[in-house]
Design a protein around this motif. Structure first.
Motif, PDB file in Angstrom:
ATOM      1  N   MET A   1       0.807   5.223  36.932  1.00 53.98           N
ATOM      2  CA  MET A   1       1.214   5.678  35.600  1.00 53.98           C
ATOM      3  C   MET A   1       1.664   4.476  34.779  1.00 53.98           C
ATOM      4  N   SER A   2       1.078   4.323  33.607  1.00 51.48           N
ATOM      5  CA  SER A   2       1.439   3.199  32.747  1.00 51.48           C
ATOM      6  C   SER A   2       2.356   3.665  31.627  1.00 51.48           C
ATOM      7  N   SER A   3       3.081   2.716  31.030  1.00 50.02           N
ATOM      8  CA  SER A   3       3.972   3.027  29.922  1.00 50.02           C
ATOM      9  C   SER A   3       3.167   3.203  28.646  1.00 50.02           C
ATOM     10  N   PRO A   4       3.710   3.929  27.658  1.00 46.18           N
ATOM     11  CA  PRO A   4       3.055   4.004  26.347  1.00 46.18           C
ATOM     12  C   PRO A   4       2.873   2.608  25.771  1.00 46.18           C
TER      13      PRO A   4
ATOM     14  N   LEU B   1       8.881  13.245  27.952  1.00 37.74           N
ATOM     15  CA  LEU B   1       7.810  12.525  28.636  1.00 37.74           C
ATOM     16  C   LEU B   1       8.313  11.854  29.909  1.00 37.74           C
TER      17      LEU B   1
ATOM     18  N   THR C   1       7.507   8.991  32.372  1.00 35.34           N
ATOM     19  CA  THR C   1       6.717   7.777  32.198  1.00 35.34           C
ATOM     20  C   THR C   1       7.383   6.616  32.921  1.00 35.34           C
TER      21      THR C   1
ATOM     22  N   LYS D   1      10.083   6.061  38.013  1.00 34.41           N
ATOM     23  CA  LYS D   1       9.769   6.664  36.728  1.00 34.41           C
ATOM     24  C   LYS D   1      11.042   7.150  36.035  1.00 34.41           C
TER      25      LYS D   1
ATOM     26  N   THR E   1      17.176   8.461  28.066  1.00 38.41           N
ATOM     27  CA  THR E   1      16.338   8.080  29.203  1.00 38.41           C
ATOM     28  C   THR E   1      17.107   8.352  30.491  1.00 38.41           C
TER      29      THR E   1
ATOM     30  N   TYR F   1      14.015   9.718  36.741  1.00 36.31           N
ATOM     31  CA  TYR F   1      13.287  10.949  37.045  1.00 36.31           C
ATOM     32  C   TYR F   1      13.682  11.521  38.405  1.00 36.31           C
TER      33      TYR F   1
END
Length: 233
Positions: free
Chosen positions: A1-4, A103, A105, A122, A143, A146
């Motif tokens: 999974m990549s960051s925006p 989200l 991420t 994450k 933030t 997760y």
């Protein structure tokens, strides 16, 4: 999974500053030039820069440009950790929230540092508008690690995170807070129903559990005329 993409640009700019290539007080290149350099739209570049402004790493000077922020004089604030919901309800008002984004991420460098994350962990990044009796009071970017909240329902997290944690046996500890003054950019002004450039109180807060684990990194922008900080000693 990549960051925006905007988070990836955030990280590259932050690394440029930390490497000393851009020093405190330096004006950074114009957004149009940075957008070309990174191969993104100006909107994406502007979002990355605004994130760094919200974190206090960059600062905008109206009519002059954007600069690497200077160190500000700080005074430690001492107060117990209180949630937004508790603050609003203690004043006889109804607290509510509108979630703008939610989200899972990869974290930015700043988020990893504040939450003491290791590589590969994450985060949940959540943007909300917070209200008191349907009047928008602040825009918040929270933030969270997760792994800490992955078993909770979205409503449990977005409605009242502190209450949810305490109901699951986790005790809230202390918070480190930084407050500064700024003006509302267009996006935030629209969310908070104020004019662009209106006075904003910006709060950056890292909150820990009673065992010392940081569980929340929040960047909040309050409407100056609708909210004030009061600390009793």
């Amino acid at each position: 999974m990549s960051s925006p993409i905007y988070i990836q640009i955030h990280n590259k700019i932050k690394q440029t500053i930390e490497s000393g290539q851009w020093k405190i007080g330096d004006r950074i290149p114009a957004e149009r030039d940075l957008a070309v350099q990174f191969g993104v739209s100006r909107m994406t570049l502007r979002q990355a820069v605004q994130t760094l402004v919200d974190e206090g790493i960059l600062e905008r000077h109206v009519g002059s440009g954007t600069f690497v922020a200077r160190q500000k004089v700080q005074e430690r604030m001492s107060s117990g950790v209180t949630s937004f919901t508790e603050i609003i309800e203690s004043q006889g008002k109804q607290a509510s929230s509108k979630t703008i984004s939610y989200l899972v991420t990869m974290p930015s460098i700043s988020e990893s540092e504040k939450l003491h994350l290791i590589n590969g962990e994450k985060v949940l990044r959540m943007e909300r508008i917070r209200y008191a009796d349907d009047l928008p009071i602040c825009f918040e970017v929270a933030t969270l690690p997760y792994n800490l909240i992955k078993d909770y329902e979205r409503a449990q997290i977005s409605a009242s995170l502190y209450k949810t944690l305490e109901e699951h046996g986790l005790s809230i500890g202390h918070a480190e807070q930084t407050v500064s003054a700024t003006s509302a950019p267009e996006r935030i002004a629209d969310y908070l129903d104020v004019k662009r450039g209106a006075a904003i109180l910006r709060l950056r807060q890292t909150t820990s559990l009673s065992d010392g684990r940081p569980f929340e990194y929040v960047r909040t922008q309050y409407v100056g005329e609708r909210f004030e900080f009061y600390l009793a000693k």
